[in-house]
Structure formats: C-alpha cells, structure tokens
Design an enzyme around this catalytic site. Structure first.
Site, PDB file in Angstrom:
ATOM      1  N   ARG A  14       0.635  -1.016   0.287  1.00  0.00           N
ATOM      2  CA  ARG A  14       0.244   0.106  -0.012  1.00  0.00           C
ATOM      3  C   ARG A  14       0.937   1.305   0.032  1.00  0.00           C
ATOM      4  O   ARG A  14       2.149   1.213   0.373  1.00  0.00           O
ATOM      5  CB  ARG A  14      -1.627   0.098   0.917  1.00  0.00           C
ATOM      6  CG  ARG A  14      -2.175  -0.525   1.203  1.00  0.00           C
ATOM      7  CD  ARG A  14      -3.798  -0.332  -0.071  1.00  0.00           C
ATOM      8  NE  ARG A  14      -4.409  -1.404   0.073  1.00  0.00           N
ATOM      9  CZ  ARG A  14      -4.549  -2.549  -0.470  1.00  0.00           C
ATOM     10  NH1 ARG A  14      -3.618  -2.867  -1.637  1.00  0.00           N
ATOM     11  NH2 ARG A  14      -5.663  -2.618  -0.450  1.00  0.00           N
TER      12      ARG A  14
ATOM     13  N   GLU B 104      -3.599   7.724  -4.572  1.00  0.00           N
ATOM     14  CA  GLU B 104      -4.098   7.161  -5.284  1.00  0.00           C
ATOM     15  C   GLU B 104      -5.056   7.788  -6.091  1.00  0.00           C
ATOM     16  O   GLU B 104      -5.746   7.995  -5.023  1.00  0.00           O
ATOM     17  CB  GLU B 104      -3.875   5.671  -5.144  1.00  0.00           C
ATOM     18  CG  GLU B 104      -3.101   4.487  -5.222  1.00  0.00           C
ATOM     19  CD  GLU B 104      -3.016   3.584  -5.572  1.00  0.00           C
ATOM     20  OE1 GLU B 104      -2.251   2.796  -4.928  1.00  0.00           O
ATOM     21  OE2 GLU B 104      -4.268   2.459  -5.613  1.00  0.00           O
TER      22      GLU B 104
ATOM     23  N   HIS C  66      -1.042   0.315 -10.177  1.00  0.00           N
ATOM     24  CA  HIS C  66      -1.836  -0.712  -9.203  1.00  0.00           C
ATOM     25  C   HIS C  66      -2.118  -2.051  -9.840  1.00  0.00           C
ATOM     26  O   HIS C  66      -3.294  -2.370  -9.666  1.00  0.00           O
ATOM     27  CB  HIS C  66      -2.607  -0.211  -8.586  1.00  0.00           C
ATOM     28  CG  HIS C  66      -2.995  -1.182  -6.539  1.00  0.00           C
ATOM     29  ND1 HIS C  66      -3.529   0.131  -5.863  1.00  0.00           N
ATOM     30  CD2 HIS C  66      -3.411  -2.351  -6.632  1.00  0.00           C
ATOM     31  CE1 HIS C  66      -3.635  -1.316  -4.792  1.00  0.00           C
ATOM     32  NE2 HIS C  66      -3.432  -2.199  -4.606  1.00  0.00           N
TER      33      HIS C  66
HETATM   34  C1  GLV Z   1      -4.873  -4.974  -3.683  1.00  0.00           C
HETATM   35  O1  GLV Z   1      -4.283  -4.029  -3.365  1.00  0.00           O
HETATM   36  C2  GLV Z   1      -5.333  -5.959  -2.513  1.00  0.00           C
HETATM   37  O2  GLV Z   1      -5.230  -5.592  -1.350  1.00  0.00           O
HETATM   38  O3  GLV Z   1      -6.098  -6.627  -3.429  1.00  0.00           O
END
Ligand code: GLV
Length: 314
Positions: free
Chosen positions: A226, A255, A273
């Site tokens: 993250r 983001e 991502h």
């Molecule tokens: C993606 O970042 C997730 O947490 O599935």
C-alpha cells in the site's frame, strides 16, 4: 434484499446473486465520489466495494441499519473501518489467497525491471534516440547472490521469497510476529527491500526518511503493498540524492495521484496498482466477494470475514 456494487465486476460472477436480491451496479466506469457512494448504498443489505471506496461511519449511516455485509474486492481492507462496520451489525469481508501468486509475480517483474532497467530501455528506444550495443550501455544489477529483505512475511511475502530464492537471492524477512530480522538490520543489509505488510496505523510511513537513510546506496525499494507505507516525499529525496539506487512502485500514497517528481526520475518504475491484475485472479476475487454476499444474505457464514481484532494488526 438490495445489493449495491460500486464498480462493474468481470465475467458472469453475479449469477449467484440472482435468486438472492436486486442487484444495482454503479453505472460509472470510475470510482464513485463519496457522495455517490453514500447515495448508492442507501437501503442496501449488501455492498460490494473496491479498494477505492472508503467505508466509514458516514457511509454506514447512509446505508441504514439493515446493512449486513460489506464485501471488499481486495485482500487489503484499509479502506474499510472494520470496527465501525462490525459495530453497525454488519460483517466486512475481503478476498485473501487468490491474489498471492499474481501479486508475487508482479513484484518479481518490478524487481527485475528496476534492477535491469527494462522500462528505461523501453523509453529510450521509443524516444528514437540512437543507440548501439556497448560494453557499458545501460548496465543494471544482477539479483544472484544479492539479499532480498521482505517486510511482512504473510502469504504474498512468502510467495515472493520463494521466487527470489529461485533467482539465487538470499532472503531475510521482517514481521511483527515470529522470529525475524530486525527492520533496521533488514534495511541496512538488503540489496532489494520489498514491502508486503498491510497498511495500518503502525505501518503508515514505516519507510520514512530515517528508514531510507539506513538503506544501501546500491539498494532498491519495491512496493506492491500500500502506498502510504512509504513516505513518498522522503522517497523522492532519497532517489534524487542517490541515497538508494532505485524504486519500483505499484501503489501510491494518494492514489491515483503520483508524486510528480517520481515521473521525472529514470531510476523509478511505476505501475498503476496491478498486483492482482490477471484475468484469472480478478475473476476469482470478484467471485469471492459475491460468495460472501450470498453466504451472509442467506443466513450462512461468510467465507472470508475480516475480524475487528485482526484488522489493525500488521
Ligand atoms: C489489492 O491491492 C488488494 O489488496 O487486493
């Protein structure tokens, strides 16, 4: 029963919901604004969210007391206030397991890209600049015999470690639980540091200016966890001043905004991502979210509940 889905899901994963309730899918091909989310959840018994949807008290109040499940289509759930959801009498669920391999693969792709300057070479060719093979041209760093420091040895961290071992790397890890290398030692001795911890109040800015200062000038940082685990402004400074050799990022502090200075640095690889972004994995994630909704709305137990007691544990 009313089921609200904040973003269209892939394939025919919604089929199991047909006998369970009335399904409303957001018509927007983008994340909902907070106001749209509040309007969408009003009267819902179940909500299927993405990691872009922040579900806290305001959204729960907007939904109403009948809300029974918030099914997040992600393994991370830092966007959900799990304690508030539980106190509201609903259950929060996530999609663990099915994205482990895909995320570990992307982590290796980023690690290889930044150390071997793949994207940089691609940019160079596309720029039309003349180039020719040369003994010293666009040299990178090999991974063999180098140390990988895995921060957060959950299932994704372990899958990355297995891949790194196959590439001839030595692996150390740091976790809150179990026996592991201290974070300072990991940071100061690793050639690649890869982040796989959840975002919690304890891991926010875990990689800050002081942490970056511990890293070797030849080391690389990879983040597929993250964004806010890294202090992005501090990272920019560390990359600028050569405090570390490079970074590969799939996630960002705010983001989808990316720190503008990151865009100007050649020793940075940026992906939007994509950790779980394979057709197979995203379909499975959506199917699990749907299964969780079906289970709860038909009086069963959710497959993958997130418990408030573990929600804040890194
Ligand atoms: C993606 O970042 C997730 O947490 O599935």
């Amino acid at each position: 029963m009313n089921i609200f889905i904040t973003r269209a899901l892939p394939g025919d994963v919604l089929t199991p919901l047909s006998g369970v309730g009335t399904v409303t899918v957001s018509p927007h091909a983008r994340p909902l604004t907070p106001a749209e989310l509040r309007a969408g959840v009003a009267g819902a018994d179940a909500v299927i969210t993405t990691l872009n949807d922040r579900v806290g008290q305001e959204v729960l109040t907007a939904a109403g007391p009948q809300l029974r499940v918030v099914a997040n289509t992600a393994t991370g759930y830092d966007n959900l206030d799990v304690a508030a959801i539980t106190a509201h009498g609903a259950v929060a669920t996530n999609t663990p397991g099915v994205l482990v391999e895909a995320t570990a693969d992307l982590t290796m792709a980023l690690m290889l890209d930044v150390t071997r300057r793949v994207s940089e070479g691609d940019r160079l060719i596309r720029s039309g600049e003349p180039w020719a093979w040369d003994i010293g041209f666009l040299l990178g760093a090999g991974l063999q015999g180098r140390r990988l420091g895995v921060v957060g040895m959950g299932s994704i961290g372990r899958a990355v470690a297995a891949r790194a071992l196959a590439f001839g790397m030595e692996v150390v890890h740091h976790s809150r639980r179990g026996i592991s290398t201290g974070l300072d030692e990991l940071l100061s001795t690793s050639d690649v540091v890869s982040l796989h911890c959840p975002l919690t109040s304890e891991t926010r800015h875990l990689i800050d200016e002081a942490a970056l200062r511990l890293m070797k000038p030849t080391a690389y940082l990879v983040n597929t966890a993250r964004g806010p685990v890294v202090d992005e402004a501090a990272l920019v400074r560390a990359l600028r001043t050569g405090q570390i050799a490079g970074a590969a990022l799939d996630v960002y502090e705010d983001e989808p905004r990316v720190h503008p200075d990151l865009l100007t640095l050649e020793n940075v690889v940026l992906t939007p991502h994509l950790g779980s972004a394979t057709t197979e994995t995203r379909t499975l994630m959506a199917a699990i979210a749907v299964e969780n909704v079906v289970a709860v709305l038909t009086g069963g137990d959710p497959l993958t509940p997130v418990l408030p007691a573990v929600a804040e544990r890194p």
